[in-house]
Design a protein around this motif. Structure first.
Motif: not given
Length: 278
Positions: A26-32, A71-82, A94-104
């Motif tokens: 389970f991976v949590g992405l996003g802003d505040s 890996v969510s982070c306050s202040g994040a925008t779409t640009e901060d995903m990558a 770090p780029p939030q999408l880095n937390a993802l893998s084929v196991s997610t």
């Protein structure tokens, strides 16, 4: 150049394969609104992200019995995903999408509010009196709704994030989480608890709904599931008493950031997220 690109791609695939076995389910992405600023207990990795261990990703993953990488982070925008996001205090997130893998297996995503300027909108629309319509005078004069235009411009950015998630986690169920209501579903608000002029409240309520509608439409068009935590939160807006509300007003009565979900709000929307993930 092509050789270098091919080498980079091969290295990335090998790295992904090597880490997949130990990657979180389970991976949590996003802003505040995903992170939960000031809600105890706050993560130190990094402290500047203001990420709580009681946010909906933590609570949902625990109920589902899945390992979590939040890996969510306050202040994040779409640009901060990558891309890396600078925060204070650091280090950078770090780029939030880095937390993802084929196991997610499950991904939650709260994003878009900072792309349209959430903080500056709150600051610019705050009014010392309940009279007039200073927010609409700034953002919706001359027949052009600037906030509607910002929402429209954010849609392809959110779509790109969702596609990026699919690329990195092709088997994952992607859940796009709505923003919980700041304002009551009807009426003219609660100045000065929420210092918005009475005439501006319907406009800003409609703007938040427009943002959520955009997220729903983009999710549907890009193979993701929209999770309507807005509807689940009606009656718990920031105008309610401190024991009822899920989103805090200008001066919080619960340990949370102004105009953000509190611990009760995170817990309150978790059943909706869990149902969508199941």
């Amino acid at each position: 150049m092509r050789t270098a690109v091919a080498l980079f791609a091969a290295t990335a695939l090998l790295t992904a394969g090597a880490t997949a076995a130990s990657a979180a389910q389970f991976v949590g992405l996003g802003d505040s609104y995903a992170a939960g600023p000031l809600i105890p207990n706050q993560s130190l990795n990094p402290l500047g992200c203001l990420r709580s261990d009681k946010n909906y990703a933590h609570l949902s993953a625990a109920q589902l019995g899945k390992s979590l990488s939040d890996v969510s982070c306050s202040g994040a925008t779409t640009e901060d995903m990558a891309a890396s996001q600078n925060v204070t205090p650091g280090p950078a997130n770090p780029p939030q999408l880095n937390a993802l893998s084929v196991s997610t297996q499950t991904v939650t995503l709260s994003i878009g509010g900072n792309d349209i300027g959430f903080t500056s909108i709150i600051e610019n629309c705050a009014s010392p009196t309940p009279f007039g319509k200073p927010c609409q005078d700034k953002y919706n004069s001359g027949g052009v709704d600037q906030l509607a235009a910002r929402i429209n411009a954010t849609a392809p950015k959110v779509a790109a994030v969702i596609q990026g998630i699919h690329t990195r986690a092709p088997s994952a169920r992607v859940l796009v989480i709505a923003y919980e209501p700041i304002l009551p579903e009807t009426g003219s608000g609660c100045w000065p608890q929420v210092p918005l002029a009475w005439a501006d409240v319907p406009y800003l309520r409609a703007t938040q709904k427009r943002l959520n509608t955009m997220l729903a439409n983009v999710a549907a068009a890009n193979g993701a599931r929209y999770v309507d935590t807005y509807t689940a939160s009606i009656g718990h807006d920031s105008c309610k008493s401190s024991s009822v509300r899920w989103v805090e007003p200008l001066i919080p009565g619960n340990t949370a950031a102004p105009f953000h979900p509190n611990a009760r709000g995170m817990a309150g929307i978790t059943p909706t997220v869990v149902a969508a993930a199941s």
